[in-house]
Design a protein around this motif. Sequence first.
Motif, PDB file in Angstrom:
ATOM      1  N   SER A 177       0.807  -1.221   0.000  1.00  0.00           N
ATOM      2  CA  SER A 177       0.000   0.000   0.000  1.00  0.00           C
ATOM      3  C   SER A 177       0.839   1.271   0.000  1.00  0.00           C
ATOM      4  CB  SER A 177      -0.931   0.006   1.228  1.00  0.00           C
ATOM      5  OG  SER A 177      -0.178  -0.127   2.420  1.00  0.00           O
ATOM      6  N   VAL A 178       2.149   1.183  -0.127  1.00  0.00           N
ATOM      7  CA  VAL A 178       3.017   2.353  -0.186  1.00  0.00           C
ATOM      8  C   VAL A 178       3.868   2.281  -1.452  1.00  0.00           C
ATOM      9  CG1 VAL A 178       3.074   2.583   2.324  1.00  0.00           C
ATOM     10  CG2 VAL A 178       4.833   1.243   1.166  1.00  0.00           C
ATOM     11  N   MET A 179       4.513   3.392  -1.747  1.00  0.00           N
ATOM     12  CA  MET A 179       5.367   3.462  -2.940  1.00  0.00           C
ATOM     13  C   MET A 179       6.829   3.401  -2.503  1.00  0.00           C
ATOM     14  SD  MET A 179       3.352   6.439  -5.062  1.00  0.00           S
ATOM     15  CE  MET A 179       4.531   6.310  -6.410  1.00  0.00           C
ATOM     16  N   VAL A 180       7.544   2.372  -2.955  1.00  0.00           N
ATOM     17  CA  VAL A 180       8.960   2.195  -2.626  1.00  0.00           C
ATOM     18  C   VAL A 180       9.780   2.974  -3.640  1.00  0.00           C
ATOM     19  CG1 VAL A 180      10.826   0.548  -2.299  1.00  0.00           C
ATOM     20  CG2 VAL A 180       8.503  -0.067  -1.639  1.00  0.00           C
ATOM     21  N   GLU A 181      10.578   3.893  -3.171  1.00  0.00           N
ATOM     22  CA  GLU A 181      11.366   4.746  -4.052  1.00  0.00           C
ATOM     23  C   GLU A 181      12.799   4.262  -4.192  1.00  0.00           C
ATOM     24  OE1 GLU A 181      10.996   8.561  -2.244  1.00  0.00           O
ATOM     25  OE2 GLU A 181       9.030   8.966  -3.133  1.00  0.00           O
ATOM     26  N   VAL A 211      19.485  -3.779   5.008  1.00  0.00           N
ATOM     27  CA  VAL A 211      18.680  -3.307   3.886  1.00  0.00           C
ATOM     28  C   VAL A 211      17.841  -2.121   4.360  1.00  0.00           C
ATOM     29  CG1 VAL A 211      16.921  -3.925   2.190  1.00  0.00           C
ATOM     30  CG2 VAL A 211      18.578  -5.645   2.948  1.00  0.00           C
ATOM     31  N   VAL A 212      17.916  -1.014   3.601  1.00  0.00           N
ATOM     32  CA  VAL A 212      17.153   0.190   3.909  1.00  0.00           C
ATOM     33  C   VAL A 212      16.193   0.443   2.751  1.00  0.00           C
ATOM     34  CG1 VAL A 212      17.212   2.639   4.435  1.00  0.00           C
ATOM     35  CG2 VAL A 212      19.046   1.140   5.251  1.00  0.00           C
ATOM     36  N   LEU A 213      14.893   0.472   3.073  1.00  0.00           N
ATOM     37  CA  LEU A 213      13.866   0.721   2.070  1.00  0.00           C
ATOM     38  C   LEU A 213      13.313   2.122   2.280  1.00  0.00           C
ATOM     39  CD1 LEU A 213      11.956  -2.675   2.360  1.00  0.00           C
ATOM     40  CD2 LEU A 213      13.669  -2.064   0.665  1.00  0.00           C
ATOM     41  N   THR A 214      13.379   2.947   1.249  1.00  0.00           N
ATOM     42  CA  THR A 214      12.827   4.297   1.297  1.00  0.00           C
ATOM     43  C   THR A 214      11.475   4.286   0.595  1.00  0.00           C
ATOM     44  OG1 THR A 214      15.061   5.238   1.230  1.00  0.00           O
ATOM     45  CG2 THR A 214      13.218   6.708   0.745  1.00  0.00           C
ATOM     46  N   LEU A 272      10.054   5.558   6.026  1.00  0.00           N
ATOM     47  CA  LEU A 272       8.745   5.853   5.468  1.00  0.00           C
ATOM     48  C   LEU A 272       8.383   7.317   5.684  1.00  0.00           C
ATOM     49  CD1 LEU A 272       6.094   4.757   4.188  1.00  0.00           C
ATOM     50  CD2 LEU A 272       5.315   4.297   6.527  1.00  0.00           C
ATOM     51  N   ALA A 273       7.937   7.975   4.623  1.00  0.00           N
ATOM     52  CA  ALA A 273       7.457   9.356   4.689  1.00  0.00           C
ATOM     53  C   ALA A 273       5.944   9.341   4.861  1.00  0.00           C
ATOM     54  CB  ALA A 273       7.842  10.127   3.427  1.00  0.00           C
ATOM     55  N   VAL A 274       5.464   9.885   5.969  1.00  0.00           N
ATOM     56  CA  VAL A 274       4.029   9.913   6.251  1.00  0.00           C
ATOM     57  C   VAL A 274       3.561  11.362   6.302  1.00  0.00           C
ATOM     58  CG1 VAL A 274       4.040   7.723   7.498  1.00  0.00           C
ATOM     59  CG2 VAL A 274       4.487   9.839   8.736  1.00  0.00           C
ATOM     60  N   ARG A 275       2.236  11.538   6.211  1.00  0.00           N
ATOM     61  CA  ARG A 275       1.667  12.881   6.183  1.00  0.00           C
ATOM     62  C   ARG A 275       0.730  13.085   7.367  1.00  0.00           C
ATOM     63  NH1 ARG A 275      -0.602  12.902   0.128  1.00  0.00           N
ATOM     64  NH2 ARG A 275      -1.196  10.811   0.820  1.00  0.00           N
ATOM     65  N   ARG A 276       0.662  14.337   7.786  1.00  0.00           N
ATOM     66  CA  ARG A 276      -0.226  14.732   8.868  1.00  0.00           C
ATOM     67  C   ARG A 276      -1.398  15.527   8.274  1.00  0.00           C
ATOM     68  NH1 ARG A 276       0.302  15.326  14.361  1.00  0.00           N
ATOM     69  NH2 ARG A 276       2.522  14.790  14.229  1.00  0.00           N
ATOM     70  N   PHE A 277      -2.615  15.136   8.665  1.00  0.00           N
ATOM     71  CA  PHE A 277      -3.819  15.764   8.140  1.00  0.00           C
ATOM     72  C   PHE A 277      -4.499  16.589   9.236  1.00  0.00           C
ATOM     73  CE2 PHE A 277      -3.107  12.208   5.335  1.00  0.00           C
ATOM     74  CZ  PHE A 277      -3.412  12.700   4.079  1.00  0.00           C
ATOM     75  N   VAL A 278      -5.364  17.497   8.790  1.00  0.00           N
ATOM     76  CA  VAL A 278      -6.163  18.319   9.688  1.00  0.00           C
ATOM     77  C   VAL A 278      -7.580  17.756   9.735  1.00  0.00           C
ATOM     78  CG1 VAL A 278      -7.091  20.621  10.146  1.00  0.00           C
ATOM     79  CG2 VAL A 278      -4.799  20.367   9.178  1.00  0.00           C
ATOM     80  N   CYS A 279      -8.081  17.518  10.968  1.00  0.00           N
ATOM     81  CA  CYS A 279      -9.451  17.021  11.124  1.00  0.00           C
ATOM     82  C   CYS A 279     -10.408  18.208  10.979  1.00  0.00           C
ATOM     83  CB  CYS A 279      -9.627  16.340  12.475  1.00  0.00           C
ATOM     84  SG  CYS A 279     -11.282  15.647  12.713  1.00  0.00           S
ATOM     85  N   GLN A 280     -11.315  18.127  10.017  1.00  0.00           N
ATOM     86  CA  GLN A 280     -12.226  19.231   9.735  1.00  0.00           C
ATOM     87  C   GLN A 280     -13.555  19.112  10.469  1.00  0.00           C
ATOM     88  OE1 GLN A 280     -12.444  18.969   5.476  1.00  0.00           O
ATOM     89  NE2 GLN A 280     -10.581  20.176   5.184  1.00  0.00           N
ATOM     90  N   ALA A 281     -13.724  18.083  11.286  1.00  0.00           N
ATOM     91  CA  ALA A 281     -14.968  17.930  12.048  1.00  0.00           C
ATOM     92  C   ALA A 281     -14.941  18.870  13.244  1.00  0.00           C
ATOM     93  CB  ALA A 281     -15.142  16.486  12.498  1.00  0.00           C
ATOM     94  N   ALA A 282     -15.954  19.694  13.383  1.00  0.00           N
ATOM     95  CA  ALA A 282     -15.981  20.696  14.452  1.00  0.00           C
ATOM     96  C   ALA A 282     -16.045  20.078  15.849  1.00  0.00           C
ATOM     97  CB  ALA A 282     -17.154  21.654  14.229  1.00  0.00           C
TER      98      ALA A 282
END
Length: 356
Positions: free
Chosen positions: A8-12, A21-24, A66-76
Amino acid sequence: MAFPRLASVMVEQVLVDEGGVVLTARTATREAACPGCGTLSGRLHGGYQRRLADLAVAGQKVVIDLAVRRFVCQAAPCARRTFVEQIDGLTERFARRTPALRRTLERIALALAGRPAARLAAHLSIPVSANSLIRMVRRLPDKQSSVAPRVMGVDDFAFKKGHVYGTIILDVETGERVDVLPDRTSETLSAWLRAHPGAEIVCRDRASAYAEAVRTVCPDATQVADRYHLWKNLCEAVEKCVAQHRTCLTGPAEDTSTDNPAAVKAGPAADDVPEEPVEGPRAIKRRQRHGAVHALYDKGVQIEVIAKTLGLDRKTVRRYAHAANPEEAPASVLADRDGRLPRRRTRGHRRPRCPR
């Protein structure tokens, strides 16, 4: 096929060096669900790198960058403002290992524990400290059961020998630990049996507290003894019988015929001359303890209460309580030495000194 968790991720990049072994890789999702309210959010807040240890491949240590992203919760109404995306089967919150590696280390720690488990993990190219393995075991959830096992084993153990004891409850059929109780009293075990019904056979030792608890709460349950206590009871009974009848045993007959002139000249040995028995301090102490125990036991006081009152171990109190006279209490062949050692010392017998 070698890394199904990375589907489910993209190996670069894949880098192989002496360190392993290092997987980016990086995530490919555009939105993620908030762990607080479950609302999907596609509003990006930022990102960072996570370094995860994974199972070894071909004897090489594997690390996933692994590079992950942080999202903003838009539920009040949600109290969580930002959250980091989690990849199923690959990441866990605050974890530095993949779930597959964590489960493997938990199994190794449960089987070996501590330093042996750490040595095996290092041999498998998944190095980890003994303290980390112990923390993994402590974080494992306890199995909570509402019913007692069909064949239940009950025995006591020492938190601090001679001072603090507890009770362990086992499933005899599977060998698994069911629960640990803070003491070894009948009240605590009775309360546990009321909360966990269903025991048909109870395997226990000779403790009267356990027998009373099972007889009160589970009157239909069959109480049996395990092999260890059966052999222990048999050995103690034989030893007690031999100690009681040791005076009936005679020494080897001496040859006093004329065919053995050396035996005639030598005459009887000095140790064979009957003498009056000398009562030693241990015999006096044993008689005093026997009287003190029976003074309370004959009034109906429980063995555990007598042990606390006199400052003795429960097994010692039970031995004195079940003995008709002080000579039967120790149930040991060493009791005969209370009088023999002083006699030998008065005759001049000394222990040989060790050469320096």
